[in-house]
Scaffold this motif. Structure first.
Motif, PDB file in Angstrom:
ATOM      1  N   LEU A 183      -4.941   8.130  10.820  1.00 37.46           N
ATOM      2  CA  LEU A 183      -5.008   7.367   9.574  1.00 37.46           C
ATOM      3  C   LEU A 183      -6.456   7.046   9.186  1.00 37.46           C
ATOM      4  O   LEU A 183      -6.758   6.850   8.009  1.00 37.46           O
ATOM      5  N   ARG A 189      -2.589   6.727  -4.413  1.00 39.09           N
ATOM      6  CA  ARG A 189      -1.776   7.072  -3.243  1.00 39.09           C
ATOM      7  C   ARG A 189      -1.836   8.553  -2.873  1.00 39.09           C
ATOM      8  O   ARG A 189      -1.755   8.918  -1.709  1.00 39.09           O
ATOM      9  N   HIS A 239      -9.953   9.110  -4.945  1.00 36.86           N
ATOM     10  CA  HIS A 239      -9.196   8.069  -4.246  1.00 36.86           C
ATOM     11  C   HIS A 239      -9.993   6.767  -4.209  1.00 36.86           C
ATOM     12  O   HIS A 239      -9.458   5.698  -4.524  1.00 36.86           O
ATOM     13  N   LEU A 252       5.978  -9.507  -9.936  1.00 37.54           N
ATOM     14  CA  LEU A 252       4.714  -8.761  -9.915  1.00 37.54           C
ATOM     15  C   LEU A 252       4.394  -8.229 -11.312  1.00 37.54           C
ATOM     16  O   LEU A 252       3.241  -8.299 -11.770  1.00 37.54           O
ATOM     17  N   ALA A 259       5.265  -0.863  -5.230  1.00 39.62           N
ATOM     18  CA  ALA A 259       5.805  -2.122  -4.705  1.00 39.62           C
ATOM     19  C   ALA A 259       7.318  -2.067  -4.573  1.00 39.62           C
ATOM     20  O   ALA A 259       7.884  -2.631  -3.631  1.00 39.62           O
ATOM     21  N   ALA A 273       9.460  -0.468  -1.302  1.00 36.10           N
ATOM     22  CA  ALA A 273       8.985  -1.006  -0.021  1.00 36.10           C
ATOM     23  C   ALA A 273       9.300  -2.500   0.094  1.00 36.10           C
ATOM     24  O   ALA A 273       9.769  -2.975   1.132  1.00 36.10           O
ATOM     25  N   THR A 274       9.075  -3.242  -0.988  1.00 36.96           N
ATOM     26  CA  THR A 274       9.286  -4.689  -0.909  1.00 36.96           C
ATOM     27  C   THR A 274      10.781  -5.015  -0.843  1.00 36.96           C
ATOM     28  O   THR A 274      11.203  -5.869  -0.051  1.00 36.96           O
ATOM     29  N   LEU A 289       8.796  -6.789  10.139  1.00 35.72           N
ATOM     30  CA  LEU A 289       7.625  -5.943   9.908  1.00 35.72           C
ATOM     31  C   LEU A 289       7.309  -5.102  11.141  1.00 35.72           C
ATOM     32  O   LEU A 289       6.939  -3.946  11.035  1.00 35.72           O
ATOM     33  N   PRO A 314      10.285  -1.029   6.343  1.00 34.25           N
ATOM     34  CA  PRO A 314      10.957  -0.281   5.283  1.00 34.25           C
ATOM     35  C   PRO A 314      10.456   1.160   5.172  1.00 34.25           C
ATOM     36  O   PRO A 314      11.213   2.038   4.799  1.00 34.25           O
ATOM     37  N   GLY A 331       0.271   0.534   7.128  1.00 35.19           N
ATOM     38  CA  GLY A 331      -0.701   1.607   7.227  1.00 35.19           C
ATOM     39  C   GLY A 331      -1.980   1.112   7.889  1.00 35.19           C
ATOM     40  O   GLY A 331      -2.037   0.005   8.439  1.00 35.19           O
ATOM     41  N   CYS A 352      -2.104  -0.151   2.943  1.00 29.54           N
ATOM     42  CA  CYS A 352      -1.548  -0.849   1.785  1.00 29.54           C
ATOM     43  C   CYS A 352      -2.541  -1.917   1.324  1.00 29.54           C
ATOM     44  O   CYS A 352      -2.927  -2.779   2.106  1.00 29.54           O
ATOM     45  N   PRO A 353      -2.958  -1.879   0.064  1.00 29.00           N
ATOM     46  CA  PRO A 353      -3.900  -2.893  -0.408  1.00 29.00           C
ATOM     47  C   PRO A 353      -3.197  -4.207  -0.779  1.00 29.00           C
ATOM     48  O   PRO A 353      -3.857  -5.163  -1.179  1.00 29.00           O
ATOM     49  N   LEU A 375       5.781 -12.121  -1.783  1.00 21.96           N
ATOM     50  CA  LEU A 375       6.996 -11.921  -2.589  1.00 21.96           C
ATOM     51  C   LEU A 375       8.234 -11.992  -1.701  1.00 21.96           C
ATOM     52  O   LEU A 375       9.234 -12.636  -2.046  1.00 21.96           O
TER      53      LEU A 375
END
Ligand code: HEM
Length: 242
Positions: free
Chosen positions: A14, A42, A49, A91, A149, A152-153, A178, A183, A216, A222-223, A231
């Motif tokens: 990574l 992504r 990027h 969001l 979002a 995954a969320t 987590l 997810p 990640g 993930c930022p 959330l």
């Protein structure tokens, strides 16, 4: 195909820019989901990027996670615990989306955003999300944040609710999910030098390392980990303490 299951190897891949996300088609008509993927951080590499990611980070830096958490809790309570659509609505509002069809458009477009599967209804949903915003970089960044979002969320919340019981400590339930039941279970890379495909098993990698890799790591983590956690915390607080 190289299968990576160890924490140290996953971190090394990574963090190495020789491993890139599998390339996406670049020739799709403007406004389609495939066109959006070709412009998303992504699926980009190198300078493109870096620039696209910076734009996302700037947008996210303007959003306060605690405010997102409280808004997600309040909207879930307002909807009597029917939480699906809540994270992307909260969001979306924070990112300036006002369309009442926002959650349904995001739900329709999100699966193909990650998989690359092309469908007319997903293209129509992308058109709805862009309506009135033009197609410049800033609009692309806002729409990609919603599509990244969405699944995954909701997946994180669904997995946490599978185990948690009313009255459980929300932070603890979320932390356990987590680490043990993320997810997104897999992420893929292509070795730019050899063309080999690499599959990183995040669930197995999490088992033998201290910090989990659920958001990640390395070049393109993930930022929005704090936003996503906020959330999910808001929704879970409403559902578990109602
Ligand atoms: C507010 C919700 C979320 C937003 C806005 C968001 C946004 C993003 C974005 C934009 C990227 C791409 C980063 C880049 O291009 O460099 C990304 C990557 C990633 N996100 Fe998130 N995300 C969210 C929620 C989540 C959740 C809930 C998870 C898992 C629990 C997750 C896991 C990941 C992972 C693993 C990656 C890296 C994928 C890879 O390296 O191949 N995200 N996220």
């Amino acid at each position: 195909m190289v299968d990576i299951t160890r924490h140290a190897e996953a971190l090394a891949v990574l963090a190495d820019s020789r491993y890139i996300p599998p390339p996406v088609r670049q020739d799709a008509p403007e406004g389609t989901l495939a066109w959006l993927r070709a412009r998303a951080s992504r699926f980009s590499t190198g300078q493109a990027h870096a620039g696209r990611r910076r734009l996302l980070e700037d947008l996210l830096a303007a959003l306060d996670p605690d405010t997102l958490r409280d808004a997600a809790r309040d909207l879930t309570l307002e909807r009597d615990g029917r939480w699906e659509g809540v994270p992307v609505t909260v969001l979306g509002h924070a990112l300036g989306f006002r369309d009442p069809g926002l959650a349904s458009a995001a739900r329709t477009a999100a699966p193909g955003y990650l998989s690359g599967e092309e469908k007319p209804e997903a293209d129509a949903a992308v058109r709805d999300l862009f309506a009135g915003r033009g197609t410049a970089e800033d609009a692309v960044a806002r729409v990609t944040l919603l599509l990244q979002a969405h699944d995954a969320t909701e997946g994180l919340i669904r997995n946490a609710l599978r185990e948690a019981r009313p009255g459980d400590d929300v932070a603890r339930a979320l932390e356990r999910t987590l680490r043990l039941d993320p997810p997104l279970t897999v992420t893929r890379r292509l070795d730019r030098e050899t063309g080999a495909e690499v599959r990183i098993d995040l669930v197995r990698a999490n088992r033998d390392g201290e910090p989990h890799l659920t958001f990640g790591a390395g070049v393109r983590p993930c930022p929005a980990d704090r936003h996503a956690t906020a959330l999910a915390t808001g929704v879970l607080t409403a559902v578990l303490t109602r």
